[in-house]
Design an enzyme around this catalytic site. Structure first.
Site, PDB file in Angstrom:
ATOM      1  CG  HIS A 454      -2.460-110.151  46.227  1.00 39.00           C
ATOM      2  ND1 HIS A 454      -1.108-110.063  45.998  1.00 39.00           N
ATOM      3  CD2 HIS A 454      -2.641-109.847  47.542  1.00 39.00           C
ATOM      4  CE1 HIS A 454      -0.486-109.730  47.116  1.00 39.00           C
ATOM      5  NE2 HIS A 454      -1.391-109.603  48.069  1.00 39.00           N
ATOM      6  CD  GLU A 690      11.837 -96.834  45.317  1.00 36.33           C
ATOM      7  OE1 GLU A 690      11.035 -97.759  45.174  1.00 36.33           O
ATOM      8  OE2 GLU A 690      12.930 -96.945  45.927  1.00 36.33           O
ATOM      9  CG  ASP A 714       7.162 -97.642  46.344  1.00 35.33           C
ATOM     10  OD1 ASP A 714       6.045 -97.874  46.831  1.00 35.33           O
ATOM     11  OD2 ASP A 714       8.082 -98.471  46.342  1.00 35.33           O
ATOM     12  CB  CYS A 761      12.009 -98.923  36.732  1.00 35.21           C
ATOM     13  SG  CYS A 761      12.293 -98.430  38.443  1.00 35.21           S
TER      14      CYS A 761
END
Length: 826
Positions: A454, A690, A714, A761
């Site tokens: 974060h 993914e 991922d 992406c």
């Protein structure tokens, strides 16, 4: 032909290092009137992008093509260093041949240099001679058809007569000199076939640069390439593409088009971590210090302590609400979401009950709260699941906030410096990072944390350069010393000299100028130099970003994360709300395509109103399409909204986290039922790639979908079995790992055979370095964050498809991500 003279040859020189040697030979060119002083810096700049070591103790430093206006007239100078100078590790140079070429006039001497390479006795003699005329005579030898330095057709010409061959014309302005010859040899060496190049009655080994240079091929001349061996046809095809694309003679391969890396000129202490947010920061280093909270266990009556706790919890909840609104306004809802999670900790009734029990026993609210939070934090840190262990930092952040409100002695939040600084810390809590002012915080460097934590996410959104996972040595740095933080390279340079500080400041100016140029051309298509177009589109997470994407030069939306509609509420969004949001985006795109990814909840993203059971490993549990199939009322409502909005413009549907064919078929069946109910036209349907199982079944999936989009973030963590948020593993979760790239190649090959296109992406799609490799692997659509669009489009316009393929082929042969990243440095 240009010739060497006594004025351009210096014997018996001593050089402190490669840079010093280049400056000395450059000065010879300046004094001889060949170049402006500034061209020496261009010669040094070339060393950052290409290896100019020719072989056998000879190097040929030369400048960048963009700086040829600094050349007054073509010239060559030679610096002899008898004791040698290290050029690169393991490469010792005795003859430094500085080249300043406005045209191909220098090819004659360059060809003679390669002749010298074939004669080790001559190389040794020229490296030790004290007579400059020895060097002058050796390199000024005439090259004519009668001379001894020409190449006759080898005796085995008949054996090559039946070999496959093609004719191609050398493009560019300067002929087959060192740089294009290097590219040619690189491509040739990717094949097992023997390669021969013929020109003017001479022949050379196409896999040896020195041999190629001896041909002296000028611009516009035609050469014949012959190949024999098991993959001869493929080799000739690749070499034709490479020659027609210019052999790299018109492009400079940067390390990262959107994140250029600054390099110090002098020795300086460097602390290496993981790149977290791009940019270069220059300023004094300041240690981030948490204030010390003194806790007294002096209890009043239990009821008073309980009331004190409730008041502190209410105040903390209000503070977090303010922080949430502030971060949301500056960086967006997704980046601010962590502070909603912090508020949820305050509503944990089990936690509050534990604290109440201790207060009933006679302890103060502050002591009781600290005790429970500490025990829970330690317990979470010891859990094997890395994601849960990371949440310990969030719990500690909340705990400290409440404790500051409970402590009898008034405490303040950690003080932040008043002057602009590079902030270093063991780690920064999300709320600490959210309070940072970019005008005062030039950069951030932490000993712990990961590049997708974060803290890193918020730093990027605030445009603050950041490096994480730099290690404990970071905390030993002296307060106030100057530093240079390169968020793109993941390095903090400590106490740089005045020369490096000035160089870094100039780099900042040049970086801004580059960004400005890219932005001005943002609406130009991403056309490769050989004409192929790459579609550059945006990842967005809210309706307003659709217009921002268009303004930034995006050619559509390749990933619309629909989760934003479902967060920060107590009930799911209605069908009408979703229709309105999707329609707003479609109108903003004004005919450009919109790919809507259906709800991807689970893993690190949860919705309180879904009441999902806790999972030991949520990333391997019910997330993405699995959740949607288990919540059909939620899924059907979203599908209805998407299909209704599709009547307003070009929309595609993309399903996330498809691992099994059964999942795809179930999702398509439900979608088709909804479409038939509404009576609307079909739309293209694709899936995210993914997980490895999707790749292994890609041939079968290709029969059931219209397109694929590779989620590299991922795919990387599932392939390498590493949580990309884990601070200890962050350095290894690189989407350019060869294992990941080989899976991408499998995907593109199978998709191409089936006539389906493949996009990407994930993070590396927005990294111009990674974008080059993805295109070389067969990806035709790159979807990225909005700030990356202009830089990626600019990078695409500088390379050819042949060059992309060449780099991709090399990447597939690597064994580590680090090796892959080094490929674009040469």
């Amino acid at each position: 032909m240009i010739e060497l003279t006594e004025a351009t040859v210096r014997t018996g020189a001593h050089a402190r290092g490669k840079e010093d040697a280049i400056r000395q030979v450059g000065q010879l060119l300046v004094e001889a009137g060949h170049i402006e002083q500034g061209y020496i810096e261009s010669m040094l700049g070339r060393e950052q992008q290409a290896n100019t070591y020719l072989g056998h103790g000879i190097a040929i430093p030369h400048g960048l093509p963009d700086n040829r206006d600094l050349i007054r007239q073509t010239g060559i100078a030679v610096l002899q260093v008898p004791r040698g100078v290290e050029w690169n590790p393991g490469e010792e140079v005795h003859l430094v041949v500085g080249i300043a070429a406005r045209s191909d006039e220098h090819l004659g001497i360059l060809a003679n240099l390669t002749d010298v390479l074939d004669d080790l006795a001559t190389v040794d003699r020229l490296a030790r001679t004290t007579n400059a005329h020895d060097i002058i005579e050796s390199l000024n030898r005439a090259r004519d058809s009668q001379g001894g330095d020409t190449l006759s057709m080898p005796d085995d010409a008949d054996a090559w007569a039946e070999a496959r061959s093609i004719e191609v014309t050398i493009a560019g302005d300067y002929g087959l000199h060192a740089r294009p010859a290097t590219v040619f040899v690189d491509v040739a060496n990717e094949f097992r076939a023997d390669i021969r190049v013929e020109f003017g009655g001479k022949a050379s080994n196409g896999k040896a640069m020195a041999s190629l240079l001896r041909l002296g091929v000028e611009s516009g001349k035609t050469i014949r390439i012959r190949a024999r061996g098991p993959d001869a046809e493929e080799a000739l095809r690749a070499l034709r593409e490479a020659v027609e694309a210019g052999l790299g003679d018109t492009e400079e391969v940067a390390t990262d088009g959107s994140a250029p890396v600054w390099s110090p000129q002098y020795a300086v202490k460097a602390i290496t971590g993981v790149a977290a947010a791009p940019g270069l920061a220059i300023g004094p280093i300041a240690q981030f210090k948490n204030s010390h909270i003194v806790i007294h266990d002096q209890a009043r009556d239990p009821d008073a302590e309980k009331q004190h706790l409730r008041e502190a919890l209410a105040a903390a909840r209000a503070q977090l609400g303010d922080i949430y609104e502030s971060v949301k306004a500056r960086a967006g809802r997704n980046e601010a979401a962590i502070f909603r999670a912090h508020q949820a900790f305050l509503d944990d009734t089990d936690l509050v009950n534990e604290v109440d029990a201790l207060m009933v026993q006679g302890h103060s609210a502050a002591w009781s709260w600290h005790r429970v939070i500490s025990e829970r934090t330690v317990a979470m840190q010891q859990v094997q699941a890395s994601r849960l262990a990371e949440r310990a930092a969030d719990l500690n952040d909340v705990g400290q906030r409440v404790l500051r409100l409970l402590a009898e002695v008034e405490q303040h939040e950690p003080d932040l410096p008043d002057e602009p600084v590079i902030l270093v810390a063991d780690d920064l809590l999300p709320s600490d990072t959210a309070r940072l002012d970019p005008r005062r915080i030039l950069g951030i460097c932490t000993a712990a944390s990961g590049p997708t934590s974060h803290t890193a996410i918020i730093a990027r959104s605030l445009d603050i350069p950041a490096v994480v996972s730099a290690g404990a040595a970071l905390l030993d740095q002296t307060e106030g010393v100057m530093g240079i933080l390169d968020g793109s390279a993941g390095t903090l340079y400590v106490e740089p000299c005045a020369g490096d500080l000035e160089s870094a400041r100039q780099f900042q100016v040049e970086l801004k100028q580059q960004r400005d140029r890219e932005y001005l051309d943002r609406y130009q298509p991403a056309l490769l130099t050989d004409g192929m177009r790459v579609e550059v589109v945006a990842n967005i997470g809210k309706a307003a970003e659709a217009q921002q994407a268009v303004d930034a030069g995006a050619e559509g939306v390749g990933l619309m994360r629909t989760e934003f509609l479902f967060f920060d509420r107590t009930t799911p969004p209605s069908e009408e709300e979703q229709v309105e949001a999707y329609t707003t985006m479609i109108r903003a795109l004004n005919g450009l395509p919109l790919i809507v990814r259906t709800l991807d909840i689970g893993g690190d993203k949860a919705l309180p109103y879904l009441s999902l059971p806790a999972e030991d490993n949520p990333f391997l549990g019910v997330r993405g399409i699995r959740l949607c199939l288990r919540k059909p009322e939620l899924f059907r409502t979203q599908l209805r909204a998407i299909y209704r909005a599709s009547t307003q413009g070009p929309v595609k549907i993309m399903f996330p986290m498809i691992a099994l064919m059964e999942e795809l078929l179930a999702a398509k069946e439900m979608a088709e039922e909804v479409r038939l109910e509404l009576g609307v036209a079909p739309v293209e349907t694709g899936i995210m790639v993914e997980v490895p199982s999707t790749v292994l079944l890609i041939k079968e999936f290709a029969e059931a979908v219209d397109f694929f989009s590779i989620g590299t973030n991922d795919l990387t963590q599932y392939t390498l079995a590493m949580d990309r948020m884990h601070p200890a593993l962050a350095k290894y979760t690189d989407a350019l790992h060869p294992a990941v790239l080989r899976l991408i190649e499998q995907t593109t090959q199978a998709a191409s055979t089936a006539g389906k296109w493949v996009g990407a992406c994930g993070g590396i799609a927005g990294d111009p370095q990674g974008a080059v490799i993805l295109v070389g692997l067969g990806v035709t659509e790159l979807s990225m964050s909005i700030p990356s669009i202009a830089a990626v489009k600019a990078r695409m316009r500088q390379v050819s498809l042949a060059r992309c393929r060449s780099i991709a082929r090399k990447a597939l042969d690597c064994t580590t991500a680090e090796e892959v990243r080094q490929l674009t440095l040469v």
